[in-house]
Enzyme design. Structure first.
Site, PDB file in Angstrom:
ATOM      1  N   CYS A 143       0.812  -1.224   0.000  1.00  0.00           N
ATOM      2  CA  CYS A 143       0.000   0.000   0.000  1.00  0.00           C
ATOM      3  C   CYS A 143       0.845   1.275   0.000  1.00  0.00           C
ATOM      4  O   CYS A 143       0.527   2.249  -0.685  1.00  0.00           O
ATOM      5  CB  CYS A 143      -0.983   0.000   1.159  1.00  0.00           C
ATOM      6  SG  CYS A 143      -0.264  -0.315   2.778  1.00  0.00           S
TER       7      CYS A 143
ATOM      8  N   ASP B 227      -7.715   5.281  -1.422  1.00  0.00           N
ATOM      9  CA  ASP B 227      -7.315   4.071  -0.722  1.00  0.00           C
ATOM     10  C   ASP B 227      -6.550   3.129  -1.657  1.00  0.00           C
ATOM     11  O   ASP B 227      -7.121   2.599  -2.605  1.00  0.00           O
ATOM     12  CB  ASP B 227      -8.558   3.367  -0.180  1.00  0.00           C
ATOM     13  CG  ASP B 227      -8.226   2.315   0.873  1.00  0.00           C
ATOM     14  OD1 ASP B 227      -7.097   1.793   0.842  1.00  0.00           O
ATOM     15  OD2 ASP B 227      -9.088   2.029   1.723  1.00  0.00           O
TER      16      ASP B 227
ATOM     17  N   HIS C 182      -5.642   0.169  -1.074  1.00  0.00           N
ATOM     18  CA  HIS C 182      -5.911  -1.232  -0.772  1.00  0.00           C
ATOM     19  C   HIS C 182      -6.951  -1.855  -1.706  1.00  0.00           C
ATOM     20  O   HIS C 182      -7.275  -3.033  -1.573  1.00  0.00           O
ATOM     21  CB  HIS C 182      -6.386  -1.375   0.683  1.00  0.00           C
ATOM     22  CG  HIS C 182      -5.413  -0.836   1.682  1.00  0.00           C
ATOM     23  ND1 HIS C 182      -5.489   0.454   2.161  1.00  0.00           N
ATOM     24  CD2 HIS C 182      -4.321  -1.384   2.270  1.00  0.00           C
ATOM     25  CE1 HIS C 182      -4.498   0.664   3.011  1.00  0.00           C
ATOM     26  NE2 HIS C 182      -3.766  -0.432   3.097  1.00  0.00           N
TER      27      HIS C 182
END
Length: 579
Positions: free
Chosen positions: A412, A536, A538
């Site tokens: 990440c 994000d 992820h």
């Protein structure tokens, strides 16, 4: 009947921010007995002069003049300047008095300046009324490598475009073959361009969502074709070809002239009325191309590089500006051109706006696994009621499992770093490619921060490593903010707000085992409430904007989003000033 007057809020802001005396031109568009002033140009000794009109979309014309700074103005001088305006009998004069901070507007009617009221118009309102047509075509050009020959060739090319032998393709099998309703092929009746845009799937741009009152820059692609068949019943005189032989040594040039022009049209405009507008846009583009090649020919040697067309849409302008750069010209060599543009258009000299990387990203179907650009656009605003500051310019969304690489669970921070690096590349601050995982790991090993076994591993990195890599590979320095818990993130509103206002670069944040990218904040100084616009990394799915926005992979989050038991480090890239 005297027209009503509206002035772009962007123009109002520019005039209000300059106390020194400035003179210049106003550019705008006339629609339904309403003048809309869209842009301005200051008068510079080495500026573009009247040639700037060729950099603006068709239908935008010189519509008046302005003066900013002094309390009084020379009425006779203003009237003389207004004589240059030919698009209307009632040009506009706008005066800004820096002492009173007041803007007054005048129409030039029957030889007199008459004061008139005006209303500011927002960019959103302009976008709701207008869309853009992007005309593209390739035309071969062969001529002697000499100034006069080049001028003659471009003159003939413009005459050919304007002669009526061109047809224009709008969407699926719809063609304009003339400037009247009988010259429309492929559609019944004479619909407006707005109706055609909403019901078709344009090659560029995209129909706006009906329920969201947030208009984007809608762009519809147009093709130009040359009619080769002769109309029935039209007699033409034919004669033997005439050849003139001139024996002499000369150099010739053959290039592909890539017409890439824009028109700004009201959504209510009937498509039968578009023919002359599209011709005008092509003619302006050809003048731009000619001037760029002539300048190179006159100032340099006898080799001409391929001209390339770039469309820019600076935030502080609110309209497109088209420029031609020759292939191979370095950004350093083009610095004087950019400086002139910034000064003429009263744009900030702190960040690039006319480098190649700053060119407008026209919407196209996302090619496979290419990262999405600016997936936050179109999100609903928060209900926080605070001051909003967002990332400035373009970035690419990097997340888990892109490029057929399974980094789920450990990559990440790498992905956030790639997003930050893409921002610097897409703003034109660097021409280096976004670093791969191997590039990042090798950089840290070469710095001595990691052992050689780190290359090819699945070990995490954090904000400190992101700082090292950005500094080493891109020359970017970063400011690091520390908080001891996620709850403390709520106190960082002023600092983050200042960062996005002054630098505008995305922020990497790492804490515990997770890393995210912050794209902006909404800070309410009265209540102290803070919202974060989070990207994000992820996310493991495909490049599906609908899923990314609606499932919260890119969206506004409250302070509760952060883990109260974890500490966080934020990496704030500092942006160098310059254009």
């Amino acid at each position: 009947m005297t027209p009503s007057l509206k002035i772009s809020q962007k123009v109002v802001n520019k005039l209000s921010n300059f106390s020194q005396e400035i003179l210049g031109k106003l550019y705008g568009i006339v629609t339904k007995n309403t003048f809309i002033v869209l842009g301005l140009q200051t008068e510079l000794e080495n500026g573009s002069g009247n040639a700037l009109i060729n950099s603006l979309p068709a239908e935008i014309y010189l519509c008046g003049v302005f003066q900013s700074g002094s309390e009084t103005f020379n009425e006779q001088s203003i009237k003389s300047s207004l004589a240059e305006v030919y698009v209307t009998d009632n040009p506009v004069f706008v005066h800004y008095n820096s002492s009173t901070n007041k803007i007054t507007a005048h129409f030039y009617i029957n030889g007199q300046l008459e004061t008139t009221k005006f209303a500011p118009i927002s960019e959103q309102e302009i976008l709701s009324q207008f869309l853009y047509l992007r005309l593209k075509a390739n035309v071969p050009l062969t001529c002697e490598l000499a100034t006069n020959s080049l001028k003659d060739s471009f003159t003939n090319l413009r005459k050919n475009v304007a002669s009526g032998v061109m047809s224009f393709g709008l969407g699926k099998n719809i063609y304009l073959v003339g400037s009247d309703s009988e010259g429309i092929v492929g559609v019944t009746g004479n619909p407006s361009i707005g109706e055609l845009f909403e019901t078709s799937e344009p090659s560029e741009g995209g129909a706006r969502k009906k329920k969201v009152q947030n208009y984007e820059i809608d762009v519809m692609g147009v093709d130009m074709l040359k009619m080769m068949t002769k109309e029935l019943g039209v007699a033409e005189r034919e004669h033997a070809p005439l050849c003139v032989l001139d024996k002499k040594q000369c150099k010739t040039m053959t290039i592909m002239v890539s017409i890439d022009s824009l028109s700004m049209v009201n959504r209510q405009t009937k498509i039968a009325n578009l023919y002359e507008i599209l011709v005008e846009s092509a003619v302006r583009n050809l003048r731009l191309l000619e001037s760029s090649i002539l300048e190179k020919l006159q100032n340099e040697d006898d080799t001409i590089a391929q001209p390339e067309v770039f469309h820019f849409y600076p935030d502080d302008c609110g309209h497109f500006v088209t420029k031609i750069y020759l292939k191979g010209e370095t950004e350093d060599a083009l610095l004087p051109v950019r400086e002139t543009l910034h000064n003429e258009l009263l744009l900030s000299g702190c960040r690039p706006m006319f480098r190649r990387a700053n060119s407008f990203a026209f919407k196209t179907k996302n090619p496979g696994n290419e990262p999405l650009i600016n997936p936050h656009l179109g999100l609903k605003p928060t209900d926080n009621g605070g001051k909003v500051a967002l990332v400035k310019g373009k970035y690419a969304y990097y997340h888990y499992c892109q490029n057929k690489m399974d980094d789920n669970g450990w990559g990440c921070a790498y992905r956030s770093l790639q997003t930050l690096a893409s921002w610097f590349k897409l703003q034109g601050f660097t021409d280096k490619e976004v670093p791969t995982f191997k590039d990042i790991q090798k950089c840290l090993v070469d710095l001595g921060d990691k052992p050689s076994s780190f290359i090819g591993s699945k070990q995490w990195i954090g904000s400190t490593e992101v700082n090292y890599v950005l500094n080493t590979l891109l020359g970017v320095t970063c400011k690091i903010l520390y908080v001891s818990s996620g709850e403390e993130m709520g106190s960082k509103g002023p600092e983050l707000l200042s960062h996005f206002e002054n630098h505008g670069s995305p922020v990497m944040i790492g804490g515990g085992v997770l890393a995210h990218t912050i794209l902006g904040v909404d800070y309410n100084s009265q209540s102290g409430n803070l919202r974060f616009l989070i990207l994000d990394p992820h996310y493991t799915g495909g490049e599906d904007l609908h899923t990314i926005q609606n499932k919260g992979w890119c969206g506004w989050k409250s302070v509760d989003f952060w883990d109260k038991t974890a500490y966080y480090n934020m990496c704030l890239p500092q942006v160098p000033k310059g254009i």
